[in-house]
Design an enzyme around this catalytic site. Sequence first.
Site, PDB file in Angstrom:
ATOM      1  N   HIS A 139       0.705  -1.361  -0.103  1.00 44.47           N
ATOM      2  CA  HIS A 139      -0.014   0.037   0.065  1.00 44.47           C
ATOM      3  C   HIS A 139       0.879   1.266   0.209  1.00 44.47           C
ATOM      4  CE1 HIS A 139      -3.701  -2.216   0.380  1.00 44.47           C
ATOM      5  NE2 HIS A 139      -3.562  -2.634   1.642  1.00 44.47           N
ATOM      6  N   ASP A 176      -2.825 -10.849  -1.933  1.00 43.13           N
ATOM      7  CA  ASP A 176      -3.343 -10.029  -0.942  1.00 43.13           C
ATOM      8  C   ASP A 176      -5.015  -9.715  -1.107  1.00 43.13           C
ATOM      9  OD1 ASP A 176      -2.291  -8.577   1.831  1.00 43.13           O
ATOM     10  OD2 ASP A 176      -3.958  -7.512   1.151  1.00 43.13           O
ATOM     11  N   HIS A 178      -6.463  -6.954  -0.390  1.00 42.57           N
ATOM     12  CA  HIS A 178      -6.613  -5.462  -0.712  1.00 42.57           C
ATOM     13  C   HIS A 178      -5.879  -5.382  -1.848  1.00 42.57           C
ATOM     14  CE1 HIS A 178      -6.934  -5.976   3.955  1.00 42.57           C
ATOM     15  NE2 HIS A 178      -7.851  -5.377   3.771  1.00 42.57           N
ATOM     16  N   ASP A 264      -4.673 -12.474   3.694  1.00 42.90           N
ATOM     17  CA  ASP A 264      -6.106 -11.952   4.785  1.00 42.90           C
ATOM     18  C   ASP A 264      -7.218 -12.317   3.536  1.00 42.90           C
ATOM     19  OD1 ASP A 264      -4.886 -10.352   2.568  1.00 42.90           O
ATOM     20  OD2 ASP A 264      -4.731  -8.582   3.916  1.00 42.90           O
TER      21      ASP A 264
HETATM   22 ZN    ZN Z   1      -3.993  -7.002   2.851  1.00 43.92          ZN
END
Ligand code: ZN
Length: 369
Positions: A139, A176, A178, A264
């Site tokens: 991120h 992931d 996200h 996740d």
């Molecule tokens: Zn994540």
Amino acid sequence: MATGWNFHELYLWHDTGRGAMFFPPGLTVEPGEHAENEGTKRRFRNLMEVSGLTDRLVSLRSDPFSETDLARFHTRDYIDRIRTLSAARGGEAAELTPFGPGSYDIACLAAGGTFAVMDAVLEGRVANGYALVRPPGHHAERDLGLGFCLFANVALSILKAREKHRLARVAVVDWDVHHGNGTQQAFWDDPGVLLISIHQDRLFPMTSGFATERGEGRGAGATVNVPLMPGCGHGAYMEVFRRIVLPALHAYKPDLIVVSSGFDGSVADPLGRMLLHSGTYREMTRLLMAAADELCGGRLAMSHEGGYSAAYVPYCGLAVMEQLSGIRSPVDDPFLPIVSRYGGQDLMPWQAAHIAALAEGLEARIAAL
Ligand code: ZN
């Protein structure tokens, strides 16, 4: 040839404090641990050890990234800000991203650990490898830490590896849950890196990761976002691999495949709303190994990102490491017989339709790069 493994005790000492993630301000709910704490990483490392797998891997040392290494992507102002705060009492890289004293040095080590695995794979010292690093990186943007990430471990390591090894094409598969927004920003107009990010639609960040974001300029088509609705299980992810990931890799023909490996997307994760189990991560690893064998001499390097279930991250991680190394440990995932039979694990017709729509025109766009 053996599998590489990077871990450092200091990764666990990155301090995200208490009460900064799940708990609203005000005296309403008792403060607890930050979602991104050292526990899941320690337990993954511990299961690697008690399963006997660690002893059979090649331990790869991290050399911390220098400011010059960080500046391949991050701005000097941002690097200075994190270093200054870290030298005092810590601070906030951005919303949700607190850190304690010394985290600058730990984040430099995490980026270095990711590079150590990539470098060993590219030099042929190991067949493939995994960096169990912390803080995570995908991120982190040019001038902004975000979503628990300080520095962009994967992007920075690719930039350094390209200088050293003259790689023409690198493919990043970000599984992931996200969106890999930092990696996307780093290579937005760069045809030398194909990013495939598979994530839950508008989970985090909520403003990026849309299928319409495909890169720009010479990099147009080299960003592939796969936003999925909540509730996708093993079948949906296998369909994403069959329809999108594998065709994209074959169309692109990378010299190296890198994985941003978050757990996740697991069925037990407190932040994600997917249903994946250790068998899914094992199978995604197998498919990427087969693609790497076919396309780039097996060169596959993974770097740890998210994953917040204390109980389940270790089993997902062990499955990946067993597959990478070809060594089956005596440890079985005790949850697998139950969660793999949950309703929703099979590919649903609406998921298949959504994935087919995302796959439309994909190979042509990538072949044009
Ligand atoms: Zn994540």
